[in-house]
Scaffold this active site. Structure first.
Site, PDB file in Angstrom:
ATOM      1  CG  ASP A  25      -1.637   1.278   1.484  1.00  0.00           C
ATOM      2  OD1 ASP A  25      -1.896   1.996   0.498  1.00  0.00           O
ATOM      3  OD2 ASP A  25      -1.963   1.570   2.652  1.00  0.00           O
ATOM      4  CG  ASN A  27      -3.527   4.886  -1.564  1.00  0.00           C
ATOM      5  OD1 ASN A  27      -3.505   3.929  -0.778  1.00  0.00           O
ATOM      6  ND2 ASN A  27      -4.425   4.997  -2.523  1.00  0.00           N
ATOM      7  CG  ASP A  29      -6.101   2.684   0.368  1.00  0.00           C
ATOM      8  OD1 ASP A  29      -5.106   1.937   0.496  1.00  0.00           O
ATOM      9  OD2 ASP A  29      -6.732   2.792  -0.700  1.00  0.00           O
ATOM     10  CG  ASP A  33      -1.142   1.364  -3.956  1.00  0.00           C
ATOM     11  OD1 ASP A  33       0.063   1.152  -4.228  1.00  0.00           O
ATOM     12  OD2 ASP A  33      -1.504   2.002  -2.946  1.00  0.00           O
ATOM     13  CG  ASP A 102      -7.081 -13.179 -12.888  1.00  0.00           C
ATOM     14  OD1 ASP A 102      -7.784 -13.867 -13.639  1.00  0.00           O
ATOM     15  OD2 ASP A 102      -6.727 -13.529 -11.753  1.00  0.00           O
ATOM     16  CG  ASP A 204     -11.882 -16.263 -12.951  1.00  0.00           C
ATOM     17  OD1 ASP A 204     -11.237 -16.833 -12.049  1.00  0.00           O
ATOM     18  OD2 ASP A 204     -13.096 -15.986 -12.853  1.00  0.00           O
ATOM     19  CD  GLU A 267      -9.786 -20.591 -11.901  1.00  0.00           C
ATOM     20  OE1 GLU A 267      -9.773 -20.902 -10.703  1.00  0.00           O
ATOM     21  OE2 GLU A 267     -10.409 -19.611 -12.349  1.00  0.00           O
ATOM     22  CG  HIS A 329      -6.502 -15.763  -5.698  1.00  0.00           C
ATOM     23  ND1 HIS A 329      -5.975 -16.394  -6.800  1.00  0.00           N
ATOM     24  CD2 HIS A 329      -7.797 -15.501  -5.992  1.00  0.00           C
ATOM     25  CE1 HIS A 329      -6.902 -16.491  -7.732  1.00  0.00           C
ATOM     26  NE2 HIS A 329      -8.022 -15.975  -7.268  1.00  0.00           N
ATOM     27  CG  ASP A 330      -9.451 -18.811  -5.707  1.00  0.00           C
ATOM     28  OD1 ASP A 330      -9.906 -17.856  -5.052  1.00  0.00           O
ATOM     29  OD2 ASP A 330      -9.567 -18.901  -6.945  1.00  0.00           O
TER      30      ASP A 330
END
Length: 532
Positions: A25, A27, A29, A33, A102, A204, A267, A329-330
């Site tokens: 990150d 910025n 938040d 990013d 992706d 995907d 995928e 990530h899954d």
């Protein structure tokens, strides 16, 4: 005769997946990013990988954290803008790396302008861009299909008096790929990013994109039990993997090939014999790499993995190139599944099998289980089926860069908690430790470049004995044997099929001469004498 490695970069290369929300990150938040990815590119380059795959970065309401796309040709403001993307891709290419995006073709967000138009009335020109159906005779959903996140795949739209199909969340309506206008619009999306310089796409849920035209009920799964996801109560015979999808895959490949040395990674969760069809034919090729998830899905057992490798290799067409992945990530993190000691063995396996490996961010640090309080969980999959504890948040936590506040990821509380041991398990700490997981990954990736047998060679499986997986990689006279002890006990190795040994070139533990045994949790790469 198996395909020999060609000249394409992705055949000998290694792909590194970045989950943009959780990389860096800049910025303040609490969300990663594009500028953060650019700021941390030296870490990626130092690993020794060849390409970066970014999980979705397009504008999105984030119902499914980017996999609900509201604009295929823009950048999610939380991540930056097109100028930030152009800066990132220039920085990636300046380091000799490639960049894959992706691409999410099966569905859009329900806030995408296409769907807003489609649902506005039954006679809207974009009505047929999505899959709408009247209620079943007597009322109710058109068929029995189940969303991958649980519940019916159909959502009632009161205003227009029809149901629309969604394979995932109701906020993710499925596109109608039987409509040529949809195909043309999505081809334009691919051209937009290829013209901007991307080196390929991870596509995907590619096997989902076409449904049986008649939309019949899916058959019941006789092996289903309540401990399995609700989706698996049915066999997805008619809702996925339809013959017409292969023509679309071939069209995507033709478009990518027109741009030169690009790569498409599809995928696809299917058994090996159906999975291999997505390579297409030499005359009509489809995706370059149908993603192979079998190391993620398989029990960590040497005999089972040997059978998986053998079956997968046998299923490939002669022109097909294999690929492997142990984290995403899954999926639960590999170190969480099998422990840190065996995660090193898994890394050696991934980086020495024949084919293209994909790494997932944070696995190079050995991040394992992460404690996430219920009030901090974000993944909709968890909330749809909480009793199964299948939420993906634990694999999406922020990268820990150092032991400063918030692990150097942000200046504020991150969107998800950090790994519990981030003060000790972070990039800076592991940089300074020659025995760390990070240094081990770097050494293994360096070996792939020094020894072409590991990146381009043939593979011959051997009988390794109880708990031992072993194979030989060979290329232009170089012969290397890989021995992996998948247990926490001492194991003896038979070498009768290997020939004489010229030395040990790598170990998951401390380097040592080979004495015919494997220590607990040990993997070894041996140099074999050339065959005269």
């Amino acid at each position: 005769m198996r395909k020999k490695v060609g000249t394409a970069w992705w055949e000998t290369g290694v792909i590194y997946q970045i989950y943009p929300r959780s990389f860096q990150d800049t910025n303040g938040d609490g969300v990663g990013d594009l500028a953060g990815i650019e700021a941390r590119l030296d870490h990626v380059a130092a690993l020794g990988v060849d390409a970066i795959w970014l999980s979705p970065i397009f504008p999105s309401p984030m119902a499914d954290f980017g996999y609900d796309v509201a604009d295929y040709c823009g950048i999610e403001p939380a991540f930056g803008d097109l100028a930030a993307f152009d800066s990132l891709i220039a920085a990636v290419h300046a380091r000799g790396l490639k960049l894959l995006l992706d691409f999410v073709p099966n569905h859009t967000s329900d806030e995408h302008p296409w769907f807003v138009e489609s649902r506005s009335s039954r006679d809207n020109p974009k009505r047929d861009w999505y899959i709408w159906r009247d209620p079943a005779p007597g009322g109710g959903v058109p068929n029995n299909w189940i969303s991958d996140f649980g519940g019916s795949s159909w959502e009632w739209d009161e205003a227009s008096g029809q149901y629309y199909l969604h394979a995932f969340l109701k906020e993710q309506p499925d596109l109608n790929w039987r409509n040529p206008q949809v195909r043309a619009a999505m081809s334009d999306v691919l051209r937009f990013w290829l013209d901007r310089g991307v080196d390929g796409f991870r596509i995907d849920v590619l096997w989902h994109i076409v449904k049986h035209e008649a939309l019949p009920d899916n058959p019941l799964n006789p092996d289903w039990s309540p401990e399995i996801t609700e989706r698996d109560r049915l066999l997805q015979v008619y809702s996925t993997d339809q013959p017409e999808a292969h023509a679309i895959s071939a069209e995507m490949r033709e478009l990518a090939d027109s741009y030169g040395d690009r790569v498409l990674v599809g995928e696809i969760f299917l058994p090996p014999e159906r999975h291999a069809r997505w390579y297409g034919t030499p005359e009509r090729p489809q995706v370059h790499l149908p993603f192979n998830f079998q190391l993620i899905e398989s029990p960590w057992d040497a005999a089972h993995l040997r059978a998986v490798i053998e079956t997968y290799e046998a299923s490939l067409p002669e022109f097909g190139w294999p690929n492997w992945v142990i984290g995403s990530h899954d999926a639960p993190r590999i170190a969480a599944r099998i422990g840190e000691a065996q995660a090193r063995v898994a890394a050696m396996l991934l980086l020495t099998l024949r084919g293209t490996p994909t790494l997932y961010q944070g696995d190079e640090l050995g991040i394992g289980n992460v404690t996430i309080p219920v009030e901090r969980m974000r993944d909709p999959q968890h909330f749809r089926q909480p009793s199964l504890n299948i939420g993906r948040d634990r694999s999406r936590t922020p990268m820990p860069w150092d032991n400063s506040a918030y692990a150097g990821f942000s200046t504020v509380e991150p969107w998800l908690p950090l790994n519990d041991d981030w003060r000790e398990r972070n990039v800076a700490t592991q940089e300074a430790d020659p025995d760390s997981m990070l240094r081990f990954y770097r050494s293994m990736l360096a070996l792939r470049r020094v020894h072409p047998a590991l990146s381009a060679g043939s593979l011959t499986l051997l009988e390794g004995g109880r708990d031992v997986l072993c194979y030989v990689r060979e290329h232009e006279g170089e012969r290397l044997a890989v021995f992996l002890n998948l247990s926490s006990g001492l194991r003896h190795c038979e070498l009768r099929d290997c020939g004489s040994i010229d030395g040990v070139i790598a170990s998951t533990l401390s380097p040592r001469p080979f004495d015919g045994t494997l220590l607990p949790d040990e993997g070894l790469i041996l140099r074999l004498a050339k065959v005269s």
